[in-house]
Design a protein around this motif. Structure first.
Motif, short mmCIF file in Angstrom:
data_model
loop_
_atom_site.label_atom_id
_atom_site.label_comp_id
_atom_site.label_asym_id
_atom_site.label_seq_id
_atom_site.Cartn_x
_atom_site.Cartn_y
_atom_site.Cartn_z
N GLY A 194 66.14 69.78 53.11
CA GLY A 194 66.01 70.76 54.00
C GLY A 194 66.64 70.61 55.26
N LYS B 113 67.08 58.73 62.07
CA LYS B 113 67.31 59.05 63.37
C LYS B 113 66.04 59.05 64.44
CE LYS B 113 66.44 64.11 62.81
NZ LYS B 113 66.91 65.37 62.64
N TYR B 114 64.87 58.67 63.70
CA TYR B 114 63.66 58.55 64.44
C TYR B 114 63.40 57.05 64.71
CZ TYR B 114 63.54 63.12 61.89
OH TYR B 114 63.80 64.51 61.48
N GLN C 140 73.47 69.55 60.21
CA GLN C 140 72.69 68.98 59.17
C GLN C 140 73.01 69.37 57.66
OE1 GLN C 140 68.66 69.13 59.79
NE2 GLN C 140 68.54 68.18 61.49
N GLN D 294 58.97 70.93 40.27
CA GLN D 294 59.53 70.37 41.51
C GLN D 294 58.23 69.32 42.21
OE1 GLN D 294 59.52 72.46 45.74
NE2 GLN D 294 61.03 73.38 44.12
N SER E 50 61.60 66.96 49.45
CA SER E 50 61.54 66.01 50.47
C SER E 50 62.26 64.72 50.33
CB SER E 50 60.03 65.71 50.84
OG SER E 50 59.17 66.69 51.31
N ARG F 245 60.94 76.50 54.88
CA ARG F 245 59.71 75.69 55.19
C ARG F 245 59.13 76.68 55.93
NH1 ARG F 245 62.91 71.09 56.23
NH2 ARG F 245 63.47 72.29 58.08
N ARG G 15 53.65 66.07 61.25
CA ARG G 15 54.81 64.94 60.83
C ARG G 15 54.92 63.85 61.41
NH1 ARG G 15 61.14 66.25 60.02
NH2 ARG G 15 60.82 67.42 62.09
N ILE H 257 66.63 68.87 46.89
CA ILE H 257 66.50 70.14 47.72
C ILE H 257 66.28 69.63 49.10
CG2 ILE H 257 66.19 71.90 45.84
CD1 ILE H 257 63.19 71.74 46.66
N SER I 296 55.28 73.35 40.29
CA SER I 296 55.29 72.08 41.04
C SER I 296 54.30 71.35 41.49
CB SER I 296 55.63 73.00 42.34
OG SER I 296 55.85 72.10 43.42
N LEU J 167 64.52 63.58 51.84
CA LEU J 167 64.80 62.54 52.91
C LEU J 167 63.44 62.07 53.59
CD1 LEU J 167 67.63 64.77 54.55
CD2 LEU J 167 67.96 62.69 53.40
N ASN K 155 74.72 66.96 54.70
CA ASN K 155 73.95 66.94 53.44
C ASN K 155 74.97 67.30 52.23
OD1 ASN K 155 72.07 66.04 54.76
ND2 ASN K 155 70.62 68.02 54.68
N ASP L 38 65.43 77.17 47.33
CA ASP L 38 64.02 77.18 47.06
C ASP L 38 63.26 77.80 48.12
OD1 ASP L 38 61.87 75.70 45.47
OD2 ASP L 38 61.54 75.01 47.50
N1 LIG Z 1 56.65 72.11 46.35
C1 LIG Z 1 56.14 71.81 47.29
O1 LIG Z 1 55.03 71.33 47.30
C2 LIG Z 1 57.21 71.35 48.42
C3 LIG Z 1 56.72 70.58 49.52
C4 LIG Z 1 57.51 70.19 50.70
C5 LIG Z 1 58.77 70.76 50.55
N2 LIG Z 1 59.14 71.51 49.29
C6 LIG Z 1 60.72 72.01 49.35
O2 LIG Z 1 61.58 70.87 49.80
C7 LIG Z 1 62.50 71.24 51.03
C8 LIG Z 1 62.89 70.13 51.36
O3 LIG Z 1 61.77 69.12 51.69
P1 LIG Z 1 61.15 68.85 53.23
O4 LIG Z 1 62.08 69.68 54.17
O5 LIG Z 1 60.06 68.62 53.28
O6 LIG Z 1 61.93 67.40 53.64
P2 LIG Z 1 63.36 66.70 53.77
O7 LIG Z 1 64.25 67.41 52.97
O8 LIG Z 1 63.10 65.30 53.15
O9 LIG Z 1 63.44 66.44 55.36
C9 LIG Z 1 64.04 67.59 55.92
C10 LIG Z 1 64.08 67.26 57.61
O10 LIG Z 1 65.22 66.12 57.58
C11 LIG Z 1 65.84 66.24 58.77
N3 LIG Z 1 67.34 66.34 58.28
C12 LIG Z 1 67.83 66.84 57.28
N4 LIG Z 1 69.24 66.69 57.13
C13 LIG Z 1 69.24 65.98 58.26
C14 LIG Z 1 70.76 65.34 58.67
N5 LIG Z 1 71.93 65.75 57.77
N6 LIG Z 1 70.63 64.77 59.52
C15 LIG Z 1 69.56 64.65 60.40
N7 LIG Z 1 68.54 65.03 60.01
C16 LIG Z 1 68.38 65.72 58.86
C17 LIG Z 1 65.46 67.41 59.46
O11 LIG Z 1 64.51 66.97 60.39
P3 LIG Z 1 64.39 67.63 61.96
O12 LIG Z 1 63.54 68.93 61.72
O13 LIG Z 1 63.48 66.62 62.46
O14 LIG Z 1 65.82 67.88 62.50
C18 LIG Z 1 64.75 68.35 58.37
O15 LIG Z 1 63.96 69.15 58.91
C19 LIG Z 1 61.77 71.98 51.58
O16 LIG Z 1 62.49 72.95 52.53
C20 LIG Z 1 61.01 73.04 50.57
O17 LIG Z 1 61.79 74.12 50.10
C21 LIG Z 1 58.46 71.86 48.47
#
Ligand SMILES: NC(=O)c1ccc[n+]([C@@H]2O[C@H](COP(=O)([O-])OP(=O)(O)OC[C@H]3O[C@@H](n4cnc5c(N)ncnc54)[C@H](OP(=O)(O)O)[C@@H]3O)[C@@H](O)[C@H]2O)c1
Length: 295
Positions: free
Chosen positions: A250, A189-190, A256, A149, A179, A17, A203, A248, A124, A181, A260, A49
């Motif tokens: 994050g 957790k929030y 974490q 994506q 995203s 990210r 966020r 996917i 995407s 999650l 996951n 990714d």
């Molecule tokens: N193509 C696009 O436009 C686009 C847009 C967005 C994302 N993406 C891709 O998708 C990936 C994932 O999406 P995302 O990071 O936006 O959102 P996500 O995976 O929905 O959320 C990630 C966040 O959830 C929390 N988390 C994850 N696993 C956890 C666990 N086991 N326990 C507690 N908290 C946990 C962490 O928050 P905290 O940081 O608060 O600990 C982490 O930063 C990105 O890394 C990126 O590669 C692509």
């Protein structure tokens, strides 16, 4: 642009990210990130990714560089390393600023495939109509469209995302769920009662809008998780897998990432998925969708 072949599931690194504002990345996290990467690769996770835009300002390109270095320095079996697929995305200037010249981008995807630079291509934030169009275009040019994506989770399953899923099934294209999650909200957790639990920046603003109506869904996820000896995050990721998507998530650190991984190797029942969908339908304020997603 996606370089992928035969992936199973993906777990993301915070560097993917990249930027400090949204995700609080700093370079002193790199050693732990490398350990996380090594652990995940050794556990069979073979899709990572990233994007040219992950890492802004003086960190431009950081995410791709780190993944490249981690892959080169992977200490385990070369056969396992060779199975890893890096999926990166780019939006070339000046076309990333306007949708008008999209056909030139498509021709660019054809060119990199024909030059052998990628195994397959993907897109995407494409909506269902645009996805059908590019699917037909690439098909005529003999280029496999491997994946699309899009934002996809229990909080991103409105009619648009369902239509994307239907188009993916029609075209035989994998739906990569980003995203999954809901930026972390589905981890449970929030809490609005504890403002210090909320992330800062943009966020935090989204969380303040969505969290007030989320309690019934999180309660149900908690009940399912407890019954199965899982966590809410694992239930949320497993839900995406049950939809036939490739989630996917994050992961910010080793804990974490390990948690996951526990989303793999089991399945929610049809009844649990139905109950989760119904509870998600009742959430009054859905996740804000990506403004860049096309029709
Ligand atoms: N193509 C696009 O436009 C686009 C847009 C967005 C994302 N993406 C891709 O998708 C990936 C994932 O999406 P995302 O990071 O936006 O959102 P996500 O995976 O929905 O959320 C990630 C966040 O959830 C929390 N988390 C994850 N696993 C956890 C666990 N086991 N326990 C507690 N908290 C946990 C962490 O928050 P905290 O940081 O608060 O600990 C982490 O930063 C990105 O890394 C990126 O590669 C692509």
């Amino acid at each position: 642009m996606v370089r992928c072949r035969g992936y199973a599931a993906a777990v993301l690194l915070p560097t993917a990210r990249g930027n400090k504002l949204l995700w609080g990345y700093s370079e002193d996290m790199d050693p732990e990130l490398q350990e996380v990467f090594n652990m995940l690769v050794s556990s069979g996770i073979n899709l990572y990714d990233t994007a040219d835009s992950y890492g802004t300002g003086k960190l431009e390109g950081r995410s791709e560089q780190l993944l490249g270095r981690f892959l080169d320095e992977y200490p385990g079996s070369p056969a396992v390393r060779d199975d890893v697929r890096i999926a990166t995305k780019l939006a070339a200037y000046p076309w990333r600023l306007t949708p008008k010249q999209e056909r030139l981008m498509w021709d660019g995807l054809v060119a990199i495939y024909e030059e052998g630079l990628v195994d397959a291509v993907g897109v995407s934030n494409y909506g269902p109509k645009q996805l059908q169009k590019i699917g037909q275009y690439l098909d005529k040019r003999g280029v496999p469209l491997a994946a699309v994506q899009v934002q996809y989770s229990l909080l991103s399953r409105g009619s648009d995302q369902m239509a994307v899923k239907a188009a993916c099934d029609d075209l035989g294209v994998a739906l990569i769920a980003y995203s999954p999650l809901a930026l972390g909200m589905l981890t449970g957790k929030y809490s609005l009662d504890d403002p210090s639990s909320l992330p800062g920046g943009p966020r935090g603003l989204v969380f303040r809008q969505v969290l007030p109506g989320l309690a019934p869904l999180l309660d149900l996820m908690g009940q399912i998780a407890k019954r199965r000896g899982k966590t809410l995050s694992q239930v949320a990721i497993n839900w995406a897998i049950c939809q036939g998507a490739v989630p996917i998530p994050g992961a910010k650190d080793m804990a974490q990432a390990k948690e996951n991984l526990g989303a793999l190797g089991w399945r929610l029942s049809d009844g649990e998925v139905r109950a989760l969908n119904e509870a998600a339908d009742r959430v009054p304020k859905a996740m804000v969708q990506n403004v860049f997603q096309t029709q």
